[in-house]
Design a protein around this motif. Structure first.
Motif, PDB file in Angstrom:
ATOM      1  N   ARG A 285       0.777  -1.373  -0.054  1.00  0.00           N
ATOM      2  CA  ARG A 285       0.113  -0.088   0.096  1.00  0.00           C
ATOM      3  C   ARG A 285       1.022   1.127  -0.021  1.00  0.00           C
ATOM      4  O   ARG A 285       2.122   1.269   0.448  1.00  0.00           O
ATOM      5  CB  ARG A 285      -0.810   0.006   1.253  1.00  0.00           C
ATOM      6  N   PRO A 286       0.532   2.382  -0.629  1.00  0.00           N
ATOM      7  CA  PRO A 286       1.337   3.454  -0.545  1.00  0.00           C
ATOM      8  C   PRO A 286       1.231   4.088   0.565  1.00  0.00           C
ATOM      9  O   PRO A 286       0.410   3.954   1.660  1.00  0.00           O
ATOM     10  CB  PRO A 286       0.379   4.446  -1.432  1.00  0.00           C
ATOM     11  N   GLY A 287       2.524   4.652   1.160  1.00  0.00           N
ATOM     12  CA  GLY A 287       2.708   5.261   2.384  1.00  0.00           C
ATOM     13  C   GLY A 287       2.774   6.870   2.199  1.00  0.00           C
ATOM     14  O   GLY A 287       2.021   7.305   1.232  1.00  0.00           O
ATOM     15  N   GLU A 288       2.946   7.646   3.350  1.00  0.00           N
ATOM     16  CA  GLU A 288       2.869   8.930   3.503  1.00  0.00           C
ATOM     17  C   GLU A 288       3.387   9.746   2.244  1.00  0.00           C
ATOM     18  O   GLU A 288       2.771  10.559   1.795  1.00  0.00           O
ATOM     19  CB  GLU A 288       3.637   9.755   4.591  1.00  0.00           C
ATOM     20  N   LEU A 289       4.747   9.099   1.761  1.00  0.00           N
ATOM     21  CA  LEU A 289       5.381   9.665   0.535  1.00  0.00           C
ATOM     22  C   LEU A 289       4.425   9.700  -0.277  1.00  0.00           C
ATOM     23  O   LEU A 289       4.071  10.616  -1.154  1.00  0.00           O
ATOM     24  CB  LEU A 289       6.746   9.127   0.270  1.00  0.00           C
ATOM     25  N   SER A 290       3.730   8.749  -0.948  1.00  0.00           N
ATOM     26  CA  SER A 290       2.856   8.755  -2.038  1.00  0.00           C
ATOM     27  C   SER A 290       1.571   9.497  -1.692  1.00  0.00           C
ATOM     28  O   SER A 290       0.899  10.105  -2.577  1.00  0.00           O
ATOM     29  CB  SER A 290       2.766   7.446  -2.630  1.00  0.00           C
ATOM     30  N   LEU A 291       1.217   9.506  -0.684  1.00  0.00           N
ATOM     31  CA  LEU A 291      -0.019  10.263  -0.138  1.00  0.00           C
ATOM     32  C   LEU A 291       0.086  11.823  -0.286  1.00  0.00           C
ATOM     33  O   LEU A 291      -0.913  12.590  -0.364  1.00  0.00           O
ATOM     34  CB  LEU A 291      -0.462   9.865   1.112  1.00  0.00           C
ATOM     35  N   ALA A 292       1.380  12.067  -0.377  1.00  0.00           N
ATOM     36  CA  ALA A 292       1.970  13.534  -0.449  1.00  0.00           C
ATOM     37  C   ALA A 292       2.005  13.910  -2.066  1.00  0.00           C
ATOM     38  O   ALA A 292       2.334  14.855  -2.308  1.00  0.00           O
ATOM     39  CB  ALA A 292       3.110  13.709   0.148  1.00  0.00           C
ATOM     40  N   HIS A 293       1.903  12.860  -2.858  1.00  0.00           N
ATOM     41  CA  HIS A 293       2.182  13.030  -4.236  1.00  0.00           C
ATOM     42  C   HIS A 293       1.164  14.351  -4.816  1.00  0.00           C
ATOM     43  O   HIS A 293       0.105  14.608  -4.700  1.00  0.00           O
ATOM     44  CB  HIS A 293       1.703  11.766  -5.071  1.00  0.00           C
ATOM     45  N   GLY A 294       1.822  15.182  -5.582  1.00  0.00           N
ATOM     46  CA  GLY A 294       1.426  16.205  -5.960  1.00  0.00           C
ATOM     47  C   GLY A 294       1.460  17.381  -5.196  1.00  0.00           C
ATOM     48  O   GLY A 294       0.731  18.561  -5.116  1.00  0.00           O
ATOM     49  N   GLY A 295       1.756  17.141  -3.748  1.00  0.00           N
ATOM     50  CA  GLY A 295       1.530  18.328  -2.650  1.00  0.00           C
ATOM     51  C   GLY A 295       2.790  18.119  -1.881  1.00  0.00           C
ATOM     52  O   GLY A 295       4.211  18.022  -2.539  1.00  0.00           O
ATOM     53  N   VAL A 296       2.705  18.426  -0.560  1.00  0.00           N
ATOM     54  CA  VAL A 296       3.766  18.670   0.356  1.00  0.00           C
ATOM     55  C   VAL A 296       3.912  17.553   1.244  1.00  0.00           C
ATOM     56  O   VAL A 296       2.928  17.240   1.854  1.00  0.00           O
ATOM     57  CB  VAL A 296       3.594  19.839   0.956  1.00  0.00           C
ATOM     58  N   LEU A 297       5.278  17.043   1.313  1.00  0.00           N
ATOM     59  CA  LEU A 297       5.608  16.136   2.654  1.00  0.00           C
ATOM     60  C   LEU A 297       6.477  17.060   3.610  1.00  0.00           C
ATOM     61  O   LEU A 297       7.441  17.406   3.402  1.00  0.00           O
ATOM     62  CB  LEU A 297       6.209  14.924   1.945  1.00  0.00           C
ATOM     63  N   PHE A 298       6.014  16.996   4.812  1.00  0.00           N
ATOM     64  CA  PHE A 298       6.429  17.558   5.829  1.00  0.00           C
ATOM     65  C   PHE A 298       7.129  17.177   6.901  1.00  0.00           C
ATOM     66  O   PHE A 298       6.442  15.922   7.554  1.00  0.00           O
ATOM     67  CB  PHE A 298       5.517  18.827   6.421  1.00  0.00           C
ATOM     68  N   LEU A 299       8.505  17.003   7.109  1.00  0.00           N
ATOM     69  CA  LEU A 299       9.074  16.149   8.118  1.00  0.00           C
ATOM     70  C   LEU A 299       9.631  17.018   8.974  1.00  0.00           C
ATOM     71  O   LEU A 299      10.835  17.717   8.950  1.00  0.00           O
ATOM     72  CB  LEU A 299      10.275  15.317   7.035  1.00  0.00           C
ATOM     73  N   ASP A 300       9.009  17.072  10.304  1.00  0.00           N
ATOM     74  CA  ASP A 300       8.899  18.062  11.195  1.00  0.00           C
ATOM     75  C   ASP A 300       9.990  17.270  12.208  1.00  0.00           C
ATOM     76  O   ASP A 300       9.952  16.043  12.274  1.00  0.00           O
ATOM     77  CB  ASP A 300       7.936  18.457  12.040  1.00  0.00           C
ATOM     78  N   GLU A 301      11.079  18.047  12.707  1.00  0.00           N
ATOM     79  CA  GLU A 301      12.030  17.401  13.547  1.00  0.00           C
ATOM     80  C   GLU A 301      12.946  16.457  12.975  1.00  0.00           C
ATOM     81  O   GLU A 301      12.794  15.141  13.129  1.00  0.00           O
ATOM     82  CB  GLU A 301      11.469  17.008  14.865  1.00  0.00           C
ATOM     83  N   LEU A 302      13.334  16.715  11.699  1.00  0.00           N
ATOM     84  CA  LEU A 302      14.225  16.014  10.910  1.00  0.00           C
ATOM     85  C   LEU A 302      15.401  15.050  11.711  1.00  0.00           C
ATOM     86  O   LEU A 302      15.367  13.809  11.358  1.00  0.00           O
ATOM     87  CB  LEU A 302      14.877  16.732   9.801  1.00  0.00           C
ATOM     88  N   ALA A 303      15.904  15.907  12.516  1.00  0.00           N
ATOM     89  CA  ALA A 303      17.140  15.006  13.261  1.00  0.00           C
ATOM     90  C   ALA A 303      16.342  13.691  14.144  1.00  0.00           C
ATOM     91  O   ALA A 303      17.322  12.940  14.215  1.00  0.00           O
ATOM     92  CB  ALA A 303      17.670  15.925  14.215  1.00  0.00           C
ATOM     93  N   PRO A 334       3.459   6.519  -7.130  1.00  0.00           N
ATOM     94  CA  PRO A 334       3.977   7.846  -7.637  1.00  0.00           C
ATOM     95  C   PRO A 334       4.400   8.675  -6.351  1.00  0.00           C
ATOM     96  O   PRO A 334       3.953   8.712  -5.281  1.00  0.00           O
ATOM     97  CB  PRO A 334       2.697   8.639  -8.320  1.00  0.00           C
ATOM     98  N   ALA A 335       5.469   9.729  -6.647  1.00  0.00           N
ATOM     99  CA  ALA A 335       6.170  10.376  -5.389  1.00  0.00           C
ATOM    100  C   ALA A 335       6.731  11.773  -5.868  1.00  0.00           C
ATOM    101  O   ALA A 335       7.866  11.879  -5.653  1.00  0.00           O
ATOM    102  CB  ALA A 335       6.976   9.405  -4.792  1.00  0.00           C
ATOM    103  N   GLU A 336       5.774  12.520  -6.799  1.00  0.00           N
ATOM    104  CA  GLU A 336       6.157  13.681  -7.214  1.00  0.00           C
ATOM    105  C   GLU A 336       5.862  14.798  -5.887  1.00  0.00           C
ATOM    106  O   GLU A 336       4.758  14.975  -5.772  1.00  0.00           O
ATOM    107  CB  GLU A 336       5.562  14.133  -8.385  1.00  0.00           C
ATOM    108  N   ILE A 337       6.839  15.223  -5.162  1.00  0.00           N
ATOM    109  CA  ILE A 337       6.416  15.919  -4.050  1.00  0.00           C
ATOM    110  C   ILE A 337       7.392  17.100  -3.988  1.00  0.00           C
ATOM    111  O   ILE A 337       8.462  17.064  -4.305  1.00  0.00           O
ATOM    112  CB  ILE A 337       6.556  15.018  -2.648  1.00  0.00           C
TER     113      ILE A 337
END
Ligand SMILES: [Zn+2]
Length: 510
Positions: A285-303, A334-337
C-alpha cells in the motif's frame, strides 16, 4: 450449476480483472475457496453465508466451490464478498443468469447483508470502464469515487436485498451520476508569511525546490510549511485523479472530490517506520510519501527521524516515483512531492537566538549537523533560517491580515507564471529543481557578473559542488519569479541567503 461474476483485485495502485466462479456440486454443505485467496477472503465464507440468510435468501445446502481466476494473482481483502454472494444467487437459481451480464462488482458484506465500503474502488472503476463494463456495483460510500470515471455507469444499494431487487427489476435502479466536480480551488486564507520567509515559500512553489526550515522551537516552521500547498500551481485533472486513486488504495478516501480542489499536505511523525513513510506491506500500500504526491511532505524534527528511513527517501526524491519489489510483485507508487523539512539549529534548539543562550558545545553541534548532513540535506535547495517572531512582527502580521494585502510574489498567478516561464525555457520542460549542471549552463542565462559572484561565494563558504549548483538553481528561480530573462548579481545574492545550513555546518566545524 455454474455461475460467474466479474470483479477486480488490487495490485499496488492497479486493479486487475478477476472472475469469480461459483459451482454447486452434490456433497456435504460447505464453501470451499480456491485461487490464491488471503485470510480476509477465507473469512468471507462466513460473512456471505450470514448475509444471504439474513437477507431472506436460501443458503447453499450443497457443496460450493468458489474459484477466483486467474489463480496466479494474489487476492486480498473483503471486497470479493459481494461478487461471491451474487454468483451464489445465480448458481442456486434465485437470480436469473442474464441479470449479471456485463456487471462488475466489489464490496464487503455485513452479517446483516449491508454493503460496506472497500478500498481501491477508483482503480477498479478504471479497469471496469476499460473492459466495457455495463455497470459497476459498489457500496454507497464508494459510489462518488467510482463515478469520477467519465462514462461509467455506477450502481449502488444499501444492502444485498435491495441490490437483488434492482438487478431483478422489481425496484428502480439507483444509478449514480457524476456530479460535475468543481475544479475551483477551495477558498484559502491569505498567506501569513512576509520578508524572507514569504520569498522562500514563493520560490519553493515556483521552482519546485525542496525546503529546509531551521529555527528555534516556536518560530512557526510548521505554520509556514502548511501554507505551501496552496501556493503550488493548480492541479490538472490527470494529476488529481492519480491523487484520488492513491488515497482510495490507501483506504483514506473521505471526500473523493477533495483531491480535485486541494493539493495534499502530509506530516508523518518522526517515529514512523519505513513502510509507513514509503509504502509497503505484503500486498503493498502507498505510504505517506505517495499520499503527498502532487503536494507537500513535511518532516518536522528531521534530526529525530531514523537515518535508515531518511536514506530510503533518496531514490524516490530523485525519480519522483517509489519502486518496490516483492517476491511476486513489482510495483511503483507516484512520489512527485515538494519536501519541507524542519529542524532546530542545534540539539538544545537555541543556537543563534539572542534571548536564550545555547547550551550546546561545539562538538555537540558538530555531531548534530554531521548526523543531518548527507544525501537528503543535499537535496534541499532552499535553506531558510527563522527567528522567533517578536511581538511587533506578530502585530504587523495581524494588521496585514486585516487589510488583506500581501506581497505580489505570493500571488498564485505570479507563481504559476514563473513555473510556466521556466518549463518553456528548457527543452525537457522540467522545473528549475530538476535542472542539471548542463541544463543550467545551456538554458540558465546567467550574466557574467552573476557567475563571478557565485564563484566567490563558493570559494568563501567552501560550498560543495552540489551546494554550488543548488545555489544557481535557486538564483534561476529568483529571476523567474521576478519575471527577468537573465540571472543578475542580485538574484545570485538573494539565492545565497538561502544556504543557512551550509553556514551552520561550516560554523560547527571551524
Ligand atoms: Zn544549542
Amino acid at each position: 450449476m455454474l455461475a460467474r461474476c466479474r470483479s477486480a483485485a488490487l495490485q499496488g495502485l492497479e486493479a486487475r480483472p478477476v472472475i469469480v466462479e461459483v459451482d454447486l456440486a452434490p456433497g456435504l454443505p460447505g464453501i470451499q475457496l480456491v485461487g490464491l485467496p488471503d485470510k480476509a477472503i477465507q473469512e468471507s465464507r462466513e460473512r456471505v453465508r450470514s448475509a444471504l440468510r439474513n437477507s431472506g435468501f436460501r443458503g447453499p445446502l450443497v457443496r460450493v466451490v468458489v474459484n477466483l481466476a486467474p489463480a496466479d494473482l494474489r487476492k486480498e481483502g473483503p471486497a470479493f464478498d459481494l461478487p461471491i454472494a451474487l454468483a451464489l444467487l445465480v448458481a442456486s437459481g434465485q437470480l436469473d443468469r442474464p441479470r449479471l451480464n456485463g456487471i462488475w462488482c466489489a464490496g464487503e458484506l455485513g452479517l446483516d447483508g449491508s454493503l460496506r465500503t472497500c478500498r481501491g474502488v477508483l482503480a477498479m472503476a478504471e479497469q471496469a470502464f476499460r473492459h466495457g463494463a455495463e455497470a459497476l456495483v459498489v457500496p454507497p460510500d464508494n459510489a462518488d469515487e467510482a463515478a469520477l470515471i467519465d462514462g461509467l455507469t455506477v450502481r449502488t444499494a444499501p444492502n444485498l436485498k435491495q441490490l437483488f431487487e434492482q438487478l431483478n427489476g422489481t425496484r428502480p435502479c439507483l444509478r449514480i451520476c457524476r456530479s460535475r466536480p468543481s475544479s475551483v480551488p477551495l477558498p484559502t486564507e491569505p498567506i501569513d508569511a512576509s520578508g524572507q520567509a514569504g520569498r522562500a515559500l514563493a520560490l519553493a512553489a515556483a521552482g519546485g525546490h525542496h525546503l529546509l526550515l531551521v529555527g528555534p522551537p516556536g518560530c512557526g516552521k510548521s505554520r509556514l510549511a502548511h501554507q505551501l500547498p496552496q501556493l503550488l500551481p493548480p492541479l490538472g485533472p490527470e494529476e488529481a485523479l492519480t491523487i484520488a486513486r492513491i488515497r482510495s488504495v490507501a483506504g483514506e478516501q473521505q471526500d473523493p472530490l477533495e483531491p480535485l480542489r486541494k493539493r495534499p499536505f502530509r506530516a508523518p511523525h518522526h517515529s514512523c517506520s519505513a513502510a509507513a513513510l514509503l509504502g509497503g506491506g505484503h500486498n503493498p500500500r502507498p505510504g505517506e510519501l505517495s499520499l503527498a504526491h502532487g503536494g507537500v511532505l513535511f518532516l518536522d524534527e528531521l534530526a529525530e527521524f531514523q537515518r535508515a528511513v531518511l536514506d530510503q527517501l533518496r531514490q524516490p526524491l530523485e525519480e519522483g516515483v517509489y519502486r518496490l519489489s516483492r517476491a511476486r510483485l513489482k510495483t511503483s507508487f507516484p512520489a512527485e512531492i515538494t519536501l519541507v523539512a524542519a529542524t532546530n539549529p542545534c540539539p538544545c534548539g537555541w543556537h543563534g537566538d539572542r534571548a536564550h543562550g545555547c547550551r550546546c558545545s561545539r562538538s555537540q553541534r558538530q555531531r548534530y549537523w554531521q548526523k543531518l548532513s548527507g544525501p537528503l540535506l543535499d537535496r534541499l535547495d532552499l535553506q531558510l533560517r527563522l527567528e522567533r517572531r517578536s511581538a511587533t512582527a506578530i502585530r504587523g502580521c495581524l494588521n496585514r491580515k486585516a487589510t488583506a494585502t500581501q506581497d505580489a510574489w505570493l500571488e498564485p498567478r505570479n507563481i504559476t507564471a514563473a513555473r510556466q516561464r521556466m518549463t518553456e525555457r528548457n527543452p525537457e520542460g522540467v522545473c528549475n529543481r530538476d535542472l542539471t549542471a548542463n541544463g543550467l549552463g545551456n538554458h540558465g542565462r546567467f550574466e557574467a557578473s552573476a557567475l563571478q559572484l557565485w564563484e566567490r561565494l563558493v570559494a568563501r563558504r567552501r560550498l560543495s559542488t552540489r551546494s554550488g549548483i543548488r545555489l544557481l538553481r535557486v538564483a534561476r528561480t529568483v529571476a523567474d519569479l521576478n519575471d527577468t530573462d537573465h540571472v543578475s548579481v542580485d538574484a545570485v545574492a538573494e539565492a545565497s541567503g538561502f544556504r543557512c545550513a551550509d553556514l551552520l555546518q561550516l560554523e560547527s566545524t571551524t
